[in-house]
Write a protein that holds these residues in place. Structure first.
Motif, PDB file in Angstrom:
ATOM      1  N   LYS A 194       7.146 -16.295  -4.884  1.00 51.74           N
ATOM      2  CA  LYS A 194       7.706 -16.076  -3.542  1.00 51.74           C
ATOM      3  C   LYS A 194       6.920 -15.029  -2.758  1.00 51.74           C
ATOM      4  CE  LYS A 194      10.721 -18.998  -4.852  1.00 51.74           C
ATOM      5  NZ  LYS A 194      10.479 -20.422  -4.517  1.00 51.74           N
ATOM      6  N   ALA A 195       5.779 -14.597  -3.295  1.00 53.47           N
ATOM      7  CA  ALA A 195       4.874 -13.743  -2.530  1.00 53.47           C
ATOM      8  C   ALA A 195       4.121 -14.621  -1.532  1.00 53.47           C
ATOM      9  CB  ALA A 195       3.898 -13.033  -3.463  1.00 53.47           C
ATOM     10  N   TYR A 196       3.433 -13.993  -0.584  1.00 54.44           N
ATOM     11  CA  TYR A 196       2.615 -14.770   0.340  1.00 54.44           C
ATOM     12  C   TYR A 196       1.506 -15.479  -0.422  1.00 54.44           C
ATOM     13  CZ  TYR A 196       4.889 -12.338   4.222  1.00 54.44           C
ATOM     14  OH  TYR A 196       5.808 -11.848   5.106  1.00 54.44           O
ATOM     15  N   CYS A 245       3.637  -9.509 -10.321  1.00 51.47           N
ATOM     16  CA  CYS A 245       4.069  -9.563  -8.919  1.00 51.47           C
ATOM     17  C   CYS A 245       5.185  -8.545  -8.664  1.00 51.47           C
ATOM     18  CB  CYS A 245       4.535 -10.978  -8.587  1.00 51.47           C
ATOM     19  SG  CYS A 245       4.924 -11.215  -6.839  1.00 51.47           S
ATOM     20  N   LYS A 246       6.141  -8.492  -9.555  1.00 50.58           N
ATOM     21  CA  LYS A 246       7.255  -7.555  -9.398  1.00 50.58           C
ATOM     22  C   LYS A 246       6.754  -6.111  -9.364  1.00 50.58           C
ATOM     23  CE  LYS A 246      11.698  -6.345 -11.577  1.00 50.58           C
ATOM     24  NZ  LYS A 246      11.439  -4.943 -11.880  1.00 50.58           N
ATOM     25  N   ASP A 264      -4.390 -16.812 -11.319  1.00 50.47           N
ATOM     26  CA  ASP A 264      -4.255 -15.488 -11.949  1.00 50.47           C
ATOM     27  C   ASP A 264      -4.752 -14.376 -11.036  1.00 50.47           C
ATOM     28  OD1 ASP A 264      -6.911 -16.119 -11.983  1.00 50.47           O
ATOM     29  OD2 ASP A 264      -7.227 -15.740 -14.128  1.00 50.47           O
ATOM     30  N   GLU A 265      -4.748 -14.616  -9.735  1.00 48.03           N
ATOM     31  CA  GLU A 265      -5.305 -13.659  -8.780  1.00 48.03           C
ATOM     32  C   GLU A 265      -4.292 -13.269  -7.716  1.00 48.03           C
ATOM     33  OE1 GLU A 265      -8.464 -16.228  -7.551  1.00 48.03           O
ATOM     34  OE2 GLU A 265      -9.959 -15.094  -8.695  1.00 48.03           O
ATOM     35  N   PHE A 266      -4.263 -11.983  -7.410  1.00 42.15           N
ATOM     36  CA  PHE A 266      -3.457 -11.443  -6.322  1.00 42.15           C
ATOM     37  C   PHE A 266      -4.373 -10.644  -5.400  1.00 42.15           C
ATOM     38  CE2 PHE A 266      -0.269 -12.218  -9.518  1.00 42.15           C
ATOM     39  CZ  PHE A 266       0.904 -12.512  -8.818  1.00 42.15           C
ATOM     40  N   LEU A 284      -0.951   2.967 -11.028  1.00 48.35           N
ATOM     41  CA  LEU A 284       0.462   3.058 -11.373  1.00 48.35           C
ATOM     42  C   LEU A 284       1.000   1.712 -11.847  1.00 48.35           C
ATOM     43  CD1 LEU A 284       3.150   4.602 -11.423  1.00 48.35           C
ATOM     44  CD2 LEU A 284       3.431   4.001  -8.991  1.00 48.35           C
ATOM     45  N   ALA A 285       0.686   0.649 -11.112  1.00 50.75           N
ATOM     46  CA  ALA A 285       1.171  -0.682 -11.493  1.00 50.75           C
ATOM     47  C   ALA A 285       0.625  -1.107 -12.849  1.00 50.75           C
ATOM     48  CB  ALA A 285       0.781  -1.699 -10.417  1.00 50.75           C
TER      49      ALA A 285
END
Length: 338
Positions: A194-196, A245-246, A264-266, A284-285
């Motif tokens: 549900k991300a862009y 994603c979260k 597998d890419e953001f 941090l993530a």
């Protein structure tokens, strides 16, 4: 019922009286000056009056049909006014007194002040027709919850019982806007996270470049997703993607644009943000992601590249994406080295 003179024989009686009067003049030897044949002239006049009387008779014969057509048109207009999904409101001018509202408008009686203050008042045009594009209105419903409604307003100058008035035709576009938003959401969002999606990411990146907005861009690639899919199944691979994603949403700012641009890419766009801040958010993530690996039963981490793009940038969107992609691979390869 309209009154027509011939109904009581008035026209024919008038003609008869005029004929008798002229005949009396002729018997007294009083011909008109110029030697005109009055009888011939009067005969033409009489014929014209007879024709006029005949036309009145035709009009009367057709009048019941015209009246019936008018009644049918009035019935049709009433039916349309009562059944339309649009709100119809008529206000006197300049007193602004409500003169008429159709049944649909009555269902919005609780919100009429909102409609008037936020929509009608802004679209008022007393001397010409006007169309107000769909406007968003925030309405407090009886339960105390805010509703986002969309209306389109048209105004028409008119007379109401001989006095100036303005009629407003207000269309509720809320359902249409919701459908449009749903379509846009399907077009711009990734079905799993549900991300862009990549399409929205490229539009946003091109917009930032075109407007010379300073920003930082992050290119993220999950480590060993294929191995997780092969060894633990695609359901576990999906869990891996969702976990990343979260954590991205939790680690970055609310205004940052987070997109899944591949399997597998953001990618993340950080408006008016330097590279150091973007680096700290990724660090941090990644830390939090590695902490989840223990319970997942397989390792989880990602590689990333960060690039700051200033207002004097000369690269296009594709070149920027390629440059930050190269930085991501540099980070991934560095992690593989012993």
């Amino acid at each position: 019922m309209a009154y027509f003179p011939y109904e009581d024989g008035i026209v024919r009686e008038s003609i008869g009286r005029m004929q008798a009067y002229i005949k009396g003049l002729l018997e007294q030897g009083l011909p008109p000056e110029g030697g005109l044949e009055l009888t011939g002239d009067f005969a033409a006049l009489g014929a014209s009056l007879e024709e006029l009387a005949g036309r009145y008779a035709q009009l009367y014969a057709s009048h019941p049909r015209a009246s019936n057509s008018l009644e049918q048109a009035q019935s049709l207009l009433t039916a349309l006014t009562d059944s339309t999904e649009d709100l119809i409101l008529v206000y006197s001018q300049p007193e602004e007194e409500l003169l008429f509202q159709n049944p649909k408008a009555l269902t919005f009686s609780l919100y009429r002040s909102f409609l008037y203050n936020q929509l009608i008042e802004k679209s008022k045009s007393p001397h010409r027709r006007s169309v107000e594009k769909a406007r968003e209105i925030h309405i407090l419903d009886p339960n105390g919850e805010i509703q986002d409604l969309f209306f389109e307003s048209r105004s028409f100058p008119m007379e109401w019982r001989g006095k100036p008035a303005l009629a407003y035709l207000i269309s509720d576009k809320t359902s249409q806007r919701q459908k449009e938003n749903n379509i846009l959401q399907m077009a711009y969002t990734d079905s799993l996270t549900k991300a862009y999606n990549r399409h929205y990411f490229m539009l946003s990146l091109q917009d930032f470049v075109a407007r010379r907005i300073p920003f930082s861009i992050c290119y993220i690639d999950l480590d060993n997703l294929k191995g997780v899919n092969d060894q633990h199944g695609h359901a576990s691979g999906d869990d891996y993607i969702l976990a990343v994603c979260k954590l991205l949403y939790e680690s970055f700012r609310q205004e940052d644009i987070i997109c899944r641009i591949g399997g597998d890419e953001f990618a993340v766009l950080l408006k008016e943000c330097d590279a150091d801040f973007a680096q700290s958010r990724n660090h941090l993530a990644n830390q939090r992601l590695q902490e989840l690996a223990d319970s997942a039963g397989y390792s989880m981490s990602y590689s990333y590249g960060v690039l700051y793009v200033g207002p004097d940038n000369q690269l296009d969107a594709e070149a920027i994406l390629d440059a930050v992609d190269q930085r991501m691979y540099k980070h991934k390869n560095a992690k593989r080295e012993p």
